[in-house]
Design a protein around this motif. Structure first.
Motif, mmCIF file in Angstrom:
data_model
loop_
_atom_site.group_PDB
_atom_site.id
_atom_site.type_symbol
_atom_site.label_atom_id
_atom_site.label_comp_id
_atom_site.label_asym_id
_atom_site.label_seq_id
_atom_site.Cartn_x
_atom_site.Cartn_y
_atom_site.Cartn_z
ATOM 1 N N GLU A 1 16.109 -104.688 16.076
ATOM 2 C CA GLU A 1 14.835 -104.189 15.557
ATOM 3 C C GLU A 1 14.952 -102.695 15.260
ATOM 4 N N GLN A 2 15.600 -101.976 16.179
ATOM 5 C CA GLN A 2 15.789 -100.529 15.973
ATOM 6 C C GLN A 2 16.657 -100.266 14.747
ATOM 7 N N LEU A 3 17.685 -101.084 14.586
ATOM 8 C CA LEU A 3 18.594 -100.918 13.446
ATOM 9 C C LEU A 3 17.834 -101.114 12.131
ATOM 10 N N THR B 1 25.736 -105.120 16.729
ATOM 11 C CA THR B 1 24.878 -104.143 16.046
ATOM 12 C C THR B 1 25.696 -103.332 15.027
ATOM 13 N N THR C 1 24.398 -103.881 6.477
ATOM 14 C CA THR C 1 23.178 -103.278 5.915
ATOM 15 C C THR C 1 23.560 -102.212 4.887
ATOM 16 N N ARG D 1 17.761 -104.012 19.940
ATOM 17 C CA ARG D 1 18.731 -103.202 19.207
ATOM 18 C C ARG D 1 18.688 -103.512 17.710
ATOM 19 N N GLU E 1 25.070 -103.151 11.042
ATOM 20 C CA GLU E 1 24.839 -101.878 10.341
ATOM 21 C C GLU E 1 25.782 -101.783 9.140
ATOM 22 N N ALA F 1 14.642 -100.798 11.651
ATOM 23 C CA ALA F 1 13.691 -99.696 11.472
ATOM 24 C C ALA F 1 14.414 -98.447 10.941
ATOM 25 N N LYS F 2 15.598 -98.198 11.494
ATOM 26 C CA LYS F 2 16.380 -97.015 11.077
ATOM 27 C C LYS F 2 16.673 -97.053 9.579
ATOM 28 N N HIS F 3 16.927 -98.275 9.057
ATOM 29 C CA HIS F 3 17.275 -98.391 7.641
ATOM 30 C C HIS F 3 16.082 -98.810 6.781
ATOM 31 N N GLY F 4 14.916 -98.882 7.407
ATOM 32 C CA GLY F 4 13.697 -99.198 6.660
ATOM 33 C C GLY F 4 13.676 -100.601 6.071
#
Ligand code: KG4
Ligand code: ZN
Length: 336
Positions: A283-285, A251, A258, A281, A255, A287-290
């Motif tokens: 998917e959350q990443l 992850t 990204t 994890r 990141e 979402a966090k960065h749109g």
């Protein structure tokens, strides 16, 4: 257009028909025969045994498909176990010759990536560039995908692949082959904070990762707690802490990619993408960065032929004469 996919690179004999409908790839038939049980007694895949089992099964699968409606044949040409690959490639060559249809050799790894282009509920086509995490039993790579067939490898593991680490830890815990799913199942009941396992290279520059130190740390933890090895709670804690360490490193690198490449989407592919914690994890990443997130449906995370048909669709202009395709060419998709 209908694409027939053939996959025999490891221990799954697989055949599929994928149809292109208005530029979208729809699975019409997905046949997978897993040999895993047959290899269990050896603790891993035996190439010659795999090849013999592919020979026994492949024609049964071909008989289930209406070959007359097929327009293109795509086959895994590598990487994989040479004796196993040969069975699928020879079958594909013969079929292409007899049916007079184009033959497209496909990289197994590219197939895993293209599993993300098989339509499913809620699916929409991702835009480029895309950052791909390719995690399987033999590969752990970060790839920048700039367009169809345009792959730039950002970095990879310098030792064990993530799936290999899962399999080795499973072995240490006395779990049967293939171990990844078993470790993941055990981890569900464990506490991720029980063991502070190393996260090698997590914060280093670049996209190299390493899992061999983690594997050794698990081995030492087991040795130091030998008297608890039969304790289910202890075993679950080891599995959970190990899984957390792997997912944490992957992850963090995703990141980093990204932030560096501002991709339009993140993709996870390969057998380890079946791992639920990793999927969540990532998917959350995203979402966090749109950014958009794609992972194949469970059925298409492990080896299958629909993904090979999908990759073949995007490579169809690179069809070859069946007589020229070497059956263990170990195609490197970055050079295709
Ligand atoms: O892509 P794949 O089917 O074969 C290769 O191309 O290598 O990947 C198999 C790998 C194995 O190492 C297996 O243990 C791992 O994927 N795997 C998992 C899970 N399901 C399969 N690893 C962790 N969690 C899972 N749920
Ligand atoms: Zn695979």
């Amino acid at each position: 257009m209908r694409i027939l996919g053939i996959e025999t690179s490891c221990d799954e004999t697989a055949l599929a028909v994928v149809e292109e409908v208005d530029g979208r790839l729809v699975v019409r038939q997905n046949l997978v025969y897993s040999q895993a049980q047959k290899h269990e007694e050896f603790g891993g895949v035996v190439p010659e045994v795999a090849a013999r089992l592919h020979m026994e099964k492949l024609m049964d699968l071909v008989a289930e498909v209406d070959v007359g409606t097929v327009d293109v044949i795509a086959v895994t040409a590598g990487p994989g176990l040479p004796p196993a690959l040969r069975v699928g490639v020879e079958c594909a060559k013969t079929m292409a010759w007899l049916l007079k249809k184009p033959l497209v050799p496909v990289s197994h790894m590219e197939g895993h990536i293209y599993a993300n282009w098989l339509v499913r509920e809620g699916w929409s086509e991702p835009e480029f560039p895309i950052v791909v995490l390719l995690v399987s039993g033999g590969h752990t790579e970060f790839i920048l995908m700039k367009g169809h067939g345009q792959f730039e490898r950002l970095g990879e593991t310098i030792d064990d692949a993530a799936g290999e680490a899962f399999d080795k830890v499973a072995h240490m815990l006395g779990l049967p082959y293939p171990g990844g799913p078993q470790v993941a199942k055990l981890a569900l009941r464990g506490d991720v904070r029980s063991f502070d396992f190393p996260r090698a290279m997590r914060d280093s520059a670049g996209y190299e990762v390493s899992f061999s130190g983690l594997k050794t740390a698990v081995l030492y933890a087991l040795r130091e707690n030998e008297e608890r090895i039969e304790d289910e709670g202890f075993r679950a804690d080891i599995a959970a802490s190990f899984e957390e360490a792997v997912v944490d490193v992957l992850t963090a690198k995703m990141e980093r990619a990204t932030l560096e490449f501002s991709p339009k989407a993140l993709i996870v592919a390969g057998g380890v993408s079946a791992n639920v914690v990793l999927r969540e994890r990532m998917e959350q990443l995203a979402a966090k960065h749109g950014v958009k997130f794609l992972v194949p449906e469970f059925a298409y995370t492990l080896d299958n032929a629909s993904m090979i048909a999908a990759a073949g669709y995007f490579r169809r202009h690179q069809a070859v004469d069946p007589r020229t395709l070497a059956s263990d060419s170990h195609l490197d998709f970055t050079k295709l």
